[in-house]
Design an enzyme around this catalytic site. Structure first.
Site, short mmCIF file in Angstrom:
data_model
loop_
_atom_site.label_atom_id
_atom_site.label_comp_id
_atom_site.label_asym_id
_atom_site.label_seq_id
_atom_site.Cartn_x
_atom_site.Cartn_y
_atom_site.Cartn_z
N ASP A 190 -6.65 3.93 -5.10
CA ASP A 190 -7.31 3.76 -3.80
C ASP A 190 -8.04 5.07 -3.54
OD1 ASP A 190 -7.50 1.85 -1.40
OD2 ASP A 190 -6.87 3.69 -0.43
N LYS A 200 0.86 -1.18 0.00
CA LYS A 200 0.00 0.00 0.00
C LYS A 200 0.89 1.22 0.00
CE LYS A 200 -4.50 0.58 0.09
NZ LYS A 200 -5.48 -0.37 -0.45
#
Ligand code: NAD
Length: 414
Positions: free
Chosen positions: A145, A105
Site C-alpha cells: 500500500d 489493512k
C-alpha cells in the site's frame, strides 16, 4: 484538507447503504464493527545504535467470505481508525468483485523517507513477527500500500517462511516476480480504472475518442490509467502530482510523460502549461481520475468540478459532503471499490497461482481481470437503475448483500 476523517466517511457510507439495502439488523450490527484489531509495538535498532519503538496495526475487518486481504501502509499519519476504515473498504471491495476474501489493512506509523534500507528491513521483519499470530495464506494475506512495495512483501514472505520452516509464497501478494509475483500486478489498478472508464463511456453512449481526461496523481495508479486511457483513444489533457499540475489541450504524449516520470520521479519539467495542483479539479474535461490520496474532492472544491464523469482511482478521494454536491450536479462517480479493484483482482490471481504452483501468462491475467471488472460494472450500473440510486450506493448494496447472504448461511457462531 477537510475535517472528515476516513473513519467518519466509512461510517456515513455504511449507514446510508444500510438504509437503502434494507439489511438484517443483526447482520448490520456485526458488519458495523471490525472483527479484530491488533496493535503492536515494533522496536528496532537504528543505524546509530539506539532503539526506537514504532506502533503498528493490523485489522481484520470481516472474515465471513474467506481469508482477509489488504495492504500494509508505512506513513506518519497511520492511526488505528484509519486502518479500520481502509479494512472496511477492502471488505466491501472483495465482496463486490466476488473474491473469496474478507477485508484487512495494516500499517506502521513511521516516516519511511527518514529510514535507511536496513532500518526498513528490520521494521518490516519485526512487524511481521508481531502480527504472526494472525497472518497466513488461509488467514490474512498482506499486499503493498502507500510507501510499501514488492521489496517489503519479499521481507514479509521470507520472515513468515523462516518462522514456519517452509517457503510460503501464498502469504503475500505484490511480490517480486522472481518470488512468484504475478505478471500484470503492477499495471492492474490503473489499467482496471481505465477499463471501468471505458465501460462508463459506453454506458453513456459516448465515444472514447471524444473524451478528455484529467488525472490527479501520477504514481502507479495514475500513470497506468493514463497510458491505458490514451491507448483507448482518450485525450489526457491534464495531470498532477505533489509538485503541481500541467496541461496540454492537444493531449500529452503519455508514453513520453511516463518515461520522464520514471527518470526524474515527478512530472515537473515536462512540456505543458503549469498550474497549481488544486486547479486540476475545476478544468473543463469530460473525465476526472483522482489517483492520489483520500479526501481530495471536498465540499469546498466539489462545486467547481466541471467533469461529467469521475472514476475513483484512489481510495476515498471524495468526501460524503462532496459526493452529495456532485450527485445534485449530475456528475457520475464510479466508486473506488469498483474503479480501483483491478489491483486486488490480480492479487487474488497471484494467490491462486501460488497455491497451484503455476504462473499464468499475462494475456490470461489481463483477460480474466477485464472480464471480472466488466461484469461487475454492469451489475452495479443495473442495480443503480433498479434502486434509483448512485453508483456508489449500488456498489455498496451489492457488496453488503453478498456478505449478508454468506452470514445467513453460516449463521452466528456458536
Ligand atoms: P503512488 O505513491 O505510486 O502515487 C501517488 C501519486 O500521487 C504520486 O504521483 C504523488 O506525487 C501524487 N500526489 C501526492 N499528493 C498529491 C497531491 N496533493 N496532489 C496531486 N498529486 C499528489 O501511489 P499509488 O499506488 O498510485 O496509489 C494512489 C492511490 O490509489 C492511493 O489512494 C492508494 O491507496 C490507491 N490504490 C492503489 C492501488 C495500487 O495497486 N497501487 C490499489 C488500490 C488503490
Amino acid at each position: 484538507m477537510p475535517q472528515t476523517s476516513i473513519g467518519d466517511m466509512t461510517r456515513q457510507q455504511l449507514n446510508r447503504a444500510a438504509q437503502t439495502a434494507d439489511l438484517d439488523p443483526d447482520f448490520l450490527a456485526i458488519i458495523a464493527h471490525p472483527k479484530r484489531v491488533l496493535r503492536v509495538s515494533v522496536p528496532i535498532e537504528m543505524d546509530d545504535g539506539t532503539v526506537q519503538v514504532f506502533t503498528g496495526y493490523r485489522c481484520h475487518y470481516n472474515a465471513l467470505r474467506g481469508p482477509v486481504k489488504g495492504g500494509v501502509r508505512f506513513h506518519p499519519d497511520v492511526t488505528e481508525d484509519e486502518v479500520i476504515a481502509l479494512a472496511a473498504w477492502m471488505t466491501w471491495k472483495c465482496s463486490l468483485i466476488d473474491l473469496p476474501y474478507g477485508g484487512a489493512k495494516g500499517g506502521i506509523a513511521c516516516d519511511p523517507d527518514a529510514l535507511s534500507e536496513r532500518e526498513l528491513r528490520h521494521l518490516t521483519r519485526r512487524y511481521t513477527t508481531e502480527i504472526m499470530p494472525i497472518l497466513g495464506p488461509d488467514i490474512d494475506i498482506p499486499a503493498p500500500d502507500v510507501y510499501t512495495n514488492a521489496r517489503n512483501m519479499a521481507w514479509i514472505m521470507d520472515t513468515y517462511s523462516m518462522l514456519t520452516g517452509h517457503t510460503e509464497p501464498g502469504v503475500v501478494t505484490g511480490k517480486p516476480e522472481i518470488l512468484g509475483g504475478s505478471l500484470g500486478r503492477k499495471e492492474a489498478t490503473g489499467r482496471g480504472a481505465a477499463i471501468i472508464a471505458r465501460e462508463l463511456v459506453q454506458a453513456l453512449k459516448l465515444d472514447m475518442k471524444d473524451v478528455t481526461v484529467a488525472i490527479q496523481g501520477f504514481g502507479n495508479v495514475g500513470s497506468y490509467a493514463a497510458c491505458t486511457l490514451a491507448g483507448m483513444g482518450a485525450r489526457v489533457v491534464a495531470v498532477s502530482d505533489k509538485t503541481g499540475a500541467i496541461t496540454d489541450e492537444n493531449g500529452f504524449p503519455v508514453e513520453d510523460l511516463c518515461a520522464h516520470v520514471e527518470e526524474s520521479g515527478t512530472i515537473d519539467g515536462f512540456p505543458g502549461a503549469r498550474l497549481p495542483g488544486e486547479e486540476l479539479f475545476s478544468l473543463d474535461v469530460d473525465l476526472l481520475v483522482p489517483a492520489a490520496l483520500e479526501c481530495q474532492i471536498h465540499k469546498n472544491n466539489a462545486p467547481h468540478v466541471r467533469a461529467k464523469m469521475i472514476v475513483e482511482g484512489a481510495n476515498g478521494p471524495i468526501t460524503p459532503e462532496a459526493d452529495h454536491i456532485l450527485e445534485e450536479k449530475g456528475t457520475i462517480v464510479v466508486p473506488d471499490i469498483l474503479a480501483n479493484a483491478g489491483g486486488v483482482i490480480v492479487s487474488y490471481f497471484e494467490w491462486v497461482q501460488a497455491r497451484q504452483g503455476m504462473a499464468w501468462p499475462l494475456e490470461d491475467i489481463r483477460a480474466r481481470m477485464e472480464g471480472r471488472l466488466k461484469t461487475t460494472f454492469w451489475e452495479v450500473w443495473d442495480e443503480a437503475a433498479t434502486c434509483k440510486t448512485c453508483l456508489r450506493m449500488a456498489a455498496y448494496i451489492l457488496a453488503l448483500k453478498r456478505i449478508e447472504q454468506t452470514y445467513m448461511f453460516r449463521g452466528l457462531f456458536p
